[in-house]
Design a protein around this motif. Structure first.
Motif, PDB file in Angstrom:
ATOM      1  N   ALA A   1       2.891  20.384  10.791  1.00  0.00           N
ATOM      2  CA  ALA A   1       2.464  21.048   9.560  1.00  0.00           C
ATOM      3  C   ALA A   1       1.440  20.225   8.804  1.00  0.00           C
ATOM      4  O   ALA A   1       0.776  20.725   7.905  1.00  0.00           O
ATOM      5  CB  ALA A   1       3.675  21.328   8.667  1.00  0.00           C
ATOM      6  N   LEU A   2       1.330  18.930   9.153  1.00  0.00           N
ATOM      7  CA  LEU A   2       0.308  18.102   8.513  1.00  0.00           C
ATOM      8  C   LEU A   2      -0.984  18.135   9.318  1.00  0.00           C
ATOM      9  O   LEU A   2      -1.925  17.400   9.025  1.00  0.00           O
ATOM     10  CB  LEU A   2       0.796  16.660   8.391  1.00  0.00           C
TER      11      LEU A   2
ATOM     12  N   HIS B   1       3.453   8.491  16.928  1.00  0.00           N
ATOM     13  CA  HIS B   1       3.712   7.907  15.617  1.00  0.00           C
ATOM     14  C   HIS B   1       5.002   8.356  14.961  1.00  0.00           C
ATOM     15  O   HIS B   1       5.468   7.725  14.029  1.00  0.00           O
ATOM     16  CB  HIS B   1       2.545   8.205  14.660  1.00  0.00           C
TER      17      HIS B   1
ATOM     18  N   ASN C   1      -5.272  22.400  14.225  1.00  0.00           N
ATOM     19  CA  ASN C   1      -4.914  21.238  13.410  1.00  0.00           C
ATOM     20  C   ASN C   1      -5.733  21.163  12.129  1.00  0.00           C
ATOM     21  O   ASN C   1      -5.243  20.676  11.113  1.00  0.00           O
ATOM     22  CB  ASN C   1      -5.046  19.962  14.232  1.00  0.00           C
TER      23      ASN C   1
ATOM     24  N   ARG D   1      -3.989  23.528   9.837  1.00  0.00           N
ATOM     25  CA  ARG D   1      -2.741  23.006   9.262  1.00  0.00           C
ATOM     26  C   ARG D   1      -2.995  21.893   8.262  1.00  0.00           C
ATOM     27  O   ARG D   1      -2.156  21.626   7.408  1.00  0.00           O
ATOM     28  CB  ARG D   1      -1.821  22.523  10.380  1.00  0.00           C
ATOM     29  N   ARG D   2      -4.139  21.233   8.382  1.00  0.00           N
ATOM     30  CA  ARG D   2      -4.484  20.282   7.324  1.00  0.00           C
ATOM     31  C   ARG D   2      -4.847  21.017   6.039  1.00  0.00           C
ATOM     32  O   ARG D   2      -4.587  20.544   4.950  1.00  0.00           O
ATOM     33  CB  ARG D   2      -5.639  19.382   7.768  1.00  0.00           C
TER      34      ARG D   2
ATOM     35  N   THR E   1      -0.928  23.540   4.397  1.00  0.00           N
ATOM     36  CA  THR E   1       0.154  22.640   4.769  1.00  0.00           C
ATOM     37  C   THR E   1       1.496  23.260   4.406  1.00  0.00           C
ATOM     38  O   THR E   1       1.546  24.310   3.771  1.00  0.00           O
ATOM     39  CB  THR E   1      -0.038  21.279   4.096  1.00  0.00           C
TER      40      THR E   1
ATOM     41  N   PHE F   1       9.573  11.142   7.725  1.00  0.00           N
ATOM     42  CA  PHE F   1       9.554  10.470   9.016  1.00  0.00           C
ATOM     43  C   PHE F   1      10.276   9.136   8.876  1.00  0.00           C
ATOM     44  O   PHE F   1      10.280   8.540   7.798  1.00  0.00           O
ATOM     45  CB  PHE F   1       8.120  10.241   9.475  1.00  0.00           C
TER      46      PHE F   1
ATOM     47  N   MET G   1       9.933   6.121   8.686  1.00  0.00           N
ATOM     48  CA  MET G   1       9.079   4.969   8.427  1.00  0.00           C
ATOM     49  C   MET G   1       9.102   4.708   6.924  1.00  0.00           C
ATOM     50  O   MET G   1       9.856   5.361   6.199  1.00  0.00           O
ATOM     51  CB  MET G   1       7.656   5.214   8.931  1.00  0.00           C
TER      52      MET G   1
ATOM     53  N   TYR H   1       0.386   8.357   6.864  1.00  0.00           N
ATOM     54  CA  TYR H   1       0.314   9.086   8.136  1.00  0.00           C
ATOM     55  C   TYR H   1      -0.414  10.412   7.953  1.00  0.00           C
ATOM     56  O   TYR H   1      -1.223  10.818   8.792  1.00  0.00           O
ATOM     57  CB  TYR H   1       1.735   9.321   8.647  1.00  0.00           C
ATOM     58  N   ALA H   2      -0.122  11.070   6.839  1.00  0.00           N
ATOM     59  CA  ALA H   2      -0.771  12.352   6.593  1.00  0.00           C
ATOM     60  C   ALA H   2      -2.260  12.163   6.317  1.00  0.00           C
ATOM     61  O   ALA H   2      -3.072  13.037   6.605  1.00  0.00           O
ATOM     62  CB  ALA H   2      -0.107  13.058   5.420  1.00  0.00           C
ATOM     63  N   LEU H   3      -2.599  10.997   5.761  1.00  0.00           N
ATOM     64  CA  LEU H   3      -3.978  10.771   5.342  1.00  0.00           C
ATOM     65  C   LEU H   3      -4.894  10.390   6.492  1.00  0.00           C
ATOM     66  O   LEU H   3      -6.081  10.700   6.480  1.00  0.00           O
ATOM     67  CB  LEU H   3      -4.014   9.647   4.305  1.00  0.00           C
ATOM     68  N   THR H   4      -4.338   9.682   7.467  1.00  0.00           N
ATOM     69  CA  THR H   4      -5.193   9.193   8.550  1.00  0.00           C
ATOM     70  C   THR H   4      -5.436  10.304   9.540  1.00  0.00           C
ATOM     71  O   THR H   4      -4.501  10.895  10.050  1.00  0.00           O
ATOM     72  CB  THR H   4      -4.522   8.015   9.273  1.00  0.00           C
ATOM     73  N   GLU H   5      -6.703  10.530   9.774  1.00  0.00           N
ATOM     74  CA  GLU H   5      -7.020  11.592  10.700  1.00  0.00           C
ATOM     75  C   GLU H   5      -6.656  11.192  12.121  1.00  0.00           C
ATOM     76  O   GLU H   5      -6.128  11.960  12.884  1.00  0.00           O
ATOM     77  CB  GLU H   5      -8.500  11.921  10.619  1.00  0.00           C
TER      78      GLU H   5
ATOM     79  N   PRO I   1      -4.491   8.296  13.406  1.00  0.00           N
ATOM     80  CA  PRO I   1      -3.692   7.103  13.113  1.00  0.00           C
ATOM     81  C   PRO I   1      -3.777   6.066  14.227  1.00  0.00           C
ATOM     82  O   PRO I   1      -3.567   4.891  13.985  1.00  0.00           O
ATOM     83  CB  PRO I   1      -2.270   7.647  13.001  1.00  0.00           C
ATOM     84  N   GLU I   2      -4.096   6.516  15.436  1.00  0.00           N
ATOM     85  CA  GLU I   2      -4.087   5.531  16.520  1.00  0.00           C
ATOM     86  C   GLU I   2      -5.293   4.598  16.461  1.00  0.00           C
ATOM     87  O   GLU I   2      -5.298   3.555  17.078  1.00  0.00           O
ATOM     88  CB  GLU I   2      -3.998   6.205  17.898  1.00  0.00           C
TER      89      GLU I   2
ATOM     90  N   ARG J   1       3.391  13.966   0.784  1.00  0.00           N
ATOM     91  CA  ARG J   1       2.800  13.891   2.112  1.00  0.00           C
ATOM     92  C   ARG J   1       1.923  15.115   2.359  1.00  0.00           C
ATOM     93  O   ARG J   1       0.824  15.008   2.891  1.00  0.00           O
ATOM     94  CB  ARG J   1       3.966  13.867   3.103  1.00  0.00           C
ATOM     95  N   ALA J   2       2.444  16.269   1.941  1.00  0.00           N
ATOM     96  CA  ALA J   2       1.684  17.497   2.142  1.00  0.00           C
ATOM     97  C   ALA J   2       0.437  17.513   1.258  1.00  0.00           C
ATOM     98  O   ALA J   2      -0.602  18.038   1.655  1.00  0.00           O
ATOM     99  CB  ALA J   2       2.559  18.701   1.846  1.00  0.00           C
TER     100      ALA J   2
END
Lengths: 336, 299
Positions: free
Chosen positions: A204-205, A215, B123, B126-127, B130, B139, B141, B149-153, B155-156, B208-209
């Motif tokens: 959903a994000l 992750h 995706n 969904r960004r 939301t 999550f 963490m 996590y939500a902010l990083t397009e 994350p890897e 987060r959303a």
């Protein structure tokens, strides 16, 4: 509204059928048989541990842990079992280093993708079959593979050019097969137990499936992966057949001059084969050393079981609750 | 079963305003809703999403039938209806989350700013659209990482250091502030999110959303697992957010729908029975089924 009577309630009489004395004979026999089996099993385990403890401690000689074994007619000159201990650690490390990433990958694929369904079913059954295969079968198969010419770089060539096919590499790789089903199984279970809300939350994000797995899901199942890995290590440490066939040797012998590669291509032994060789059944015939080695082996496995229990009891994101050390002690011997 | 609707039919609380006769002369006093506190309408109201004759199915079952609705920025759209009326499915269709369920099918057109959402990359969609779920689902963490996590397009790619950069810290803090959680967690954003209370977890999920600056936010019974105080905090937040984001909320709690929603859609067995300004739907429902539902006769 009528007032309730204030007389105390009469205790409910338990019917005769609820007491075991009134059970049919067959039920009573079965009931006591269950008790007897349970207690018998507990006593048996206790006996093994105590026996190894007494025998092992009575021959306790710390120097044995730090001496290399050597072939000698005189018993006092046959040395200790430093090499088997190193061999056990090395084979376990190789096996887990291969099995863990592979097992996690298989589990993730099965749970998160699993398409086409027929392939997923096939993978599932193969993992089960490998898990159920006797290790001696895997060992013989491994020997057939690693004796092939093109795999000579994993072991060594004899003088006549034939490939020896026995090395830490060979044993470790086949050991990985032994640990693989346990890692796949526990990772898979952990993934399936995760709430679908976690995945949805990430989707959903606007995160891709791969990002979600990397992750969110994998960090969440870390205890499951670790449990599988430790169970796998226990399996590797305890196996004799693969070592007997694919490692072949007693002292750690390296091949060639390259430091690490030479060791991995070389031969050696582990505690299990050491116990076998030095027991009356083997050639070394020094039972006291075998007992002590068996005791060390048992300690290693018990320690691993303790680790498994700890990992399973640990709450995600939290500490091991207090008083759980009792459970840990109680369960450590039974988790397998 | 939805949570029970409080029925106040016989002994009326004197503090509650007497029922007004509806347009067709039928008294609508069966449900006594607290009067909505007057609030200023949003400065700008504009349509962001539109549903046009949407049908949704799981396998053979059509669970949403022929629904057409607008979703506007500047107002909250409340969706009410009994369990199994298709509200949640409809909500999930708005950011194509229905697609992760096997056998889901769709007919009709759902558009975001005039563009069919099935033409958008999923995706990306969904960004922009939301969703916050019924159960808080942080999550496993830290609080910080949940928002980051939500902010990083990707994350890897970012190293841990870059993820902790000043800009990122500011963005995380601002998201937490908008969700009204910052004051409570400012000192320990590195704590595990799972250690937060249920209400805090839900606000973290909202943070987060919000972090990725969505244009539409879908809330699926966001307060059903929460206590009244957390619920009030989240309702207040929803009303604040409607200025900048189009909000759709599914709820079983009629009072809540009345409190937060500007427009209400009542669904029953997959059909949209009634849609209109919430005052109207609750006080002067046009349809008998709506009247029965808001007065607690079924559902």
């Amino acid at each position: 509204m009528a007032t309730a009577p204030l007389a105390p309630p009469t205790p409910v009489a338990r019917s005769a059928r609820e007491r075991s004395g009134a059970w049919p004979l067959a039920d009573r026999i079965a009931y006591w048989a269950c008790w007897a089996t349970g207690i018998g099993l507990a006593l048996l385990t206790l006996a093994i541990v105590v026996f190894m403890l007494v025998k092992g401690l009575s021959f306790l000689h710390p120097a044995l842990l730090f001496e290399s074994p050597s072939a000698d007619i005189k018993q006092s000159a046959t040395g200790g079992f430093l090499d088997p201990i190193l061999g056990t650690l090395l084979v376990t490390a190789i096996g887990i280093a291969i099995a863990a990433p592979l097992g996690v990958a298989i589990a993730v694929w099965l749970v998160e993708y699993g398409r086409p369904a027929a392939l997923a079913r096939a993978v599932e059954s193969s993992v089960e079959i490998v898990g159920g295969a006797p290790s001696i079968v895997l060992a013989i198969f491994g020997l057939g593979i690693f004796a092939q010419g093109f795999l000579a770089f994993l072991s060594q060539r004899a003088a006549n050019g034939s490939v020896y096919g026995r090395s830490f590499f060979a044993a470790g790789i086949v050991m990985a097969l032994l640990a693989l089903p346990l890692i796949v199984g526990s990772t898979r279970e952990a993934l399936q137990a995760l709430s679908p809300r976690l995945r949805e939350g990430s989707f959903a994000l606007g995160k891709t499936r791969a990002t979600t797995i990397r992750h969110v899901l994998l960090p969440s199942v870390r205890p499951g992966i670790a449990t599988g890995a430790v169970l796998g290590m226990g399996r590797i440490i305890g196996d004799t057949a693969i070592i007997k066939i694919l490692l072949g040797g007693l002292r750690v012998e390296t091949v060639g001059g390259v430091p690490v590669l030479g060791l991995l291509r070389g031969t050696g032994s582990t505690l299990t084969t050491y116990v076998y060789e030095f027991s009356p059944a083997g050639e070394g015939n020094a039972p006291q050393k075998a007992y002590f080695a068996a005791f060390v082996l048992l300690l290693m496995v018990l320690a691993l079981n303790g680790v498994v229990t700890w990992l399973t009891l640990r709450q995600p994101g939290g500490e091991l609750p207090r008083k759980r050390w009792m459970d840990l002690w109680r369960l450590s011997a039974w988790t397998r | 079963m939805p949570p029970p609707v409080r029925r106040i039919a016989v002994d009326r609380d004197p503090r509650v305003a007497p029922p007004r006769p509806s347009a067709n002369g039928v008294a609508t006093g069966a449900v006594a809703l607290p009067l909505k506190t007057a609030r200023a309408p949003a400065a700008v109201v504009r349509e962001r999403m539109s549903l046009d004759a949407v049908w949704l199915a799981y396998g053979e079952n059509w669970v949403v039938r022929d629904v057409s609705l607008p979703v506007r920025q500047g107002e909250v759209l409340g969706m009410i209806g009994a369990s199994g009326s298709g509200k949640t499915t409809l909500l999930r269709a708005l950011n194509r989350l229905t697609e992760i369920t096997e056998g889901a099918a769709r007919a009709g057109r759902i558009a975001l700013d005039g563009q069919d959402i099935h033409e958008l990359e999923v995706n990306d969609l969904r960004r922009r659209v939301t969703m916050v779920f019924q159960q808080p689902n942080p999550f496993p963490m830290s609080i910080f990482d949940n928002v980051a996590y939500a902010l990083t397009e990707h994350p890897e790619r970012g190293s841990r250091r870059r993820r902790r950069s000043g800009a990122m810290r500011d963005a995380v803090a601002s998201a937490l502030q908008r969700a009204g959680l910052w004051d409570e967690v400012a000192n320990d954003v590195d704590r595990s999110a799972l250690r937060l209370s249920g209400g805090q977890q839900q606000r973290l999920c909202i943070a987060r959303a919000l972090a990725a600056n969505p244009e539409v936010m879908l809330l699926d019974e966001p307060c059903s697992a929460l206590d009244p105080i957390s619920t009030a905090a989240i309702e207040e937040l929803i009303v604040e957010l409607r200025e900048s984001i189009a909000i759709v909320i599914v709820t079983h709690n009629l009072q809540q729908a009345f409190r937060v929603a500007d427009h209400v859609a009542f669904m029953h067995l997959g059909e949209l029975v009634e849609y209109g300004p919430s005052e109207e739907v609750f006080n002067h429902p046009r349809q008998q089924r709506t009247r029965d539902y808001v007065s607690g006769a079924f559902g």
